[in-house]
Write a protein that holds these residues in place. Sequence first.
Motif, PDB file in Angstrom:
ATOM      1  N   SER A  70       0.823  -1.205   0.000  1.00 13.77           N
ATOM      2  CA  SER A  70       0.000   0.000   0.000  1.00 13.77           C
ATOM      3  C   SER A  70       0.862   1.262   0.000  1.00 13.77           C
ATOM      4  O   SER A  70       0.570   2.231  -0.707  1.00 13.77           O
ATOM      5  N   ALA A  71       1.929   1.262   0.778  1.00 14.19           N
ATOM      6  CA  ALA A  71       2.800   2.434   0.868  1.00 14.19           C
ATOM      7  C   ALA A  71       3.555   2.701  -0.428  1.00 14.19           C
ATOM      8  O   ALA A  71       3.834   3.851  -0.769  1.00 14.19           O
ATOM      9  N   MET A  76       4.334   3.534  -8.027  1.00 12.05           N
ATOM     10  CA  MET A  76       4.283   2.660  -9.192  1.00 12.05           C
ATOM     11  C   MET A  76       3.227   3.083 -10.206  1.00 12.05           C
ATOM     12  O   MET A  76       3.172   2.534 -11.296  1.00 12.05           O
ATOM     13  N   ARG A  77       2.384   4.046  -9.866  1.00  9.76           N
ATOM     14  CA  ARG A  77       1.315   4.452 -10.778  1.00  9.76           C
ATOM     15  C   ARG A  77       1.906   5.143 -11.990  1.00  9.76           C
ATOM     16  O   ARG A  77       2.618   6.149 -11.858  1.00  9.76           O
ATOM     17  N   PRO A  78       1.622   4.663 -13.211  1.00  9.71           N
ATOM     18  CA  PRO A  78       2.148   5.324 -14.415  1.00  9.71           C
ATOM     19  C   PRO A  78       1.751   6.788 -14.496  1.00  9.71           C
ATOM     20  O   PRO A  78       2.508   7.628 -14.954  1.00  9.71           O
ATOM     21  N   GLY A  79       0.547   7.116 -14.021  1.00  7.11           N
ATOM     22  CA  GLY A  79       0.089   8.493 -14.094  1.00  7.11           C
ATOM     23  C   GLY A  79       0.865   9.440 -13.209  1.00  7.11           C
ATOM     24  O   GLY A  79       0.792  10.653 -13.365  1.00  7.11           O
ATOM     25  N   ALA A  80       1.620   8.898 -12.256  1.00  8.25           N
ATOM     26  CA  ALA A  80       2.368   9.740 -11.325  1.00  8.25           C
ATOM     27  C   ALA A  80       3.819   9.919 -11.762  1.00  8.25           C
ATOM     28  O   ALA A  80       4.622  10.454 -11.023  1.00  8.25           O
ATOM     29  N   ARG A  92      12.806   8.511  -7.955  1.00  6.63           N
ATOM     30  CA  ARG A  92      11.770   7.594  -7.505  1.00  6.63           C
ATOM     31  C   ARG A  92      12.390   6.318  -6.922  1.00  6.63           C
ATOM     32  O   ARG A  92      11.853   5.744  -5.966  1.00  6.63           O
ATOM     33  N   VAL A  93      13.481   5.861  -7.487  1.00  9.49           N
ATOM     34  CA  VAL A  93      14.180   4.697  -6.927  1.00  9.49           C
ATOM     35  C   VAL A  93      14.660   5.010  -5.509  1.00  9.49           C
ATOM     36  O   VAL A  93      14.509   4.200  -4.586  1.00  9.49           O
ATOM     37  N   PRO A 133      10.362  -7.076  -7.656  1.00 17.14           N
ATOM     38  CA  PRO A 133       9.948  -6.816  -9.043  1.00 17.14           C
ATOM     39  C   PRO A 133       9.581  -5.353  -9.277  1.00 17.14           C
ATOM     40  O   PRO A 133       9.845  -4.806 -10.358  1.00 17.14           O
ATOM     41  N   TRP A 134       8.983  -4.710  -8.292  1.00 15.82           N
ATOM     42  CA  TRP A 134       8.659  -3.289  -8.428  1.00 15.82           C
ATOM     43  C   TRP A 134       9.935  -2.448  -8.525  1.00 15.82           C
ATOM     44  O   TRP A 134      10.000  -1.507  -9.321  1.00 15.82           O
ATOM     45  N   LEU A 135      10.927  -2.783  -7.717  1.00 17.75           N
ATOM     46  CA  LEU A 135      12.199  -2.079  -7.802  1.00 17.75           C
ATOM     47  C   LEU A 135      12.787  -2.236  -9.199  1.00 17.75           C
ATOM     48  O   LEU A 135      13.290  -1.269  -9.790  1.00 17.75           O
ATOM     49  N   GLY A 136      12.733  -3.463  -9.740  1.00 23.31           N
ATOM     50  CA  GLY A 136      13.239  -3.684 -11.086  1.00 23.31           C
ATOM     51  C   GLY A 136      12.533  -2.823 -12.110  1.00 23.31           C
ATOM     52  O   GLY A 136      13.169  -2.271 -13.029  1.00 23.31           O
ATOM     53  N   ASP A 137      11.223  -2.668 -11.968  1.00 19.51           N
ATOM     54  CA  ASP A 137      10.468  -1.817 -12.891  1.00 19.51           C
ATOM     55  C   ASP A 137      10.919  -0.361 -12.796  1.00 19.51           C
ATOM     56  O   ASP A 137      11.075   0.327 -13.813  1.00 19.51           O
TER      57      ASP A 137
END
Length: 253
Positions: A70-71, A76-80, A92-93, A133-137
């Motif tokens: 949630s945090a 991860m939102r593309p719109g942001a 962001r990383v 996986p989110w970090l990788g993205d």
Amino acid sequence: MARQDRAERTRRALLRAAADEVAEKGYAGASLARISTAAEVTIGALTFHFASKAALAEAVRDSGCALTRSALASLMRPGARPNPGAHGELRRVVTFTRTLARLLEEEPTVRAAARLAWDFPGDGNTWYAMWLPWLGDLVDRARADIAGWTTPEAVTATALSVVTGAEFAARIGVPRGATAGLSPWEHVDRVWGLLLGARTPLVVGGEENPFGGGGSPLGSGSSLGGGSPVGGGSPLGDEDPVNDENPVGAATR
């Protein structure tokens, strides 16, 4: 309804007590007796809600992972996504790792979930496995920011290392000496500050320019994974490497 509310309060109390116990003692050292005492419930009530120690640990892990998910979701939102050319993806990383450090410092269920990942390294459904996986993205999005300076693999390794160090600081503190008393998020700020040439601690949303005056404390010959030196070639230039977004809702001092 009153009975259901009472049962839910008991369950929450058990999860909090179990999170504190597991975060401090690990799975093997955790005691159901101590957990029930801390939650102010009987062992019978504990086993009514959680049939075994393993079931209780799984619930704690799931709670910590859900809170973490949630945090991190807003990052991860593309719109942001930030404006191109502003090095926002690399920021962001950094913010991603700071958010994890904040959670490790402030949330017992997150600390417990992280501890359980070490206690059961063969389990593919761990706290680390959830967000890697989110970090990788995010690192993949930052390729343009780091082109000619370093590699995605080096940034990923650095991000993972600073989070692991933050977990160490959250669990047992840091060695006494020059770094004594660093909180997990301060640990993260100082590592990124060293690598990106910023003064530490990094400032989120403040007026201070962390890249002003002096550059990297390592001098002009230092680099992260090759490419240009950190002292004169940070990909963030004169910008604060930390995004103003803070999903946890707390800014650095």
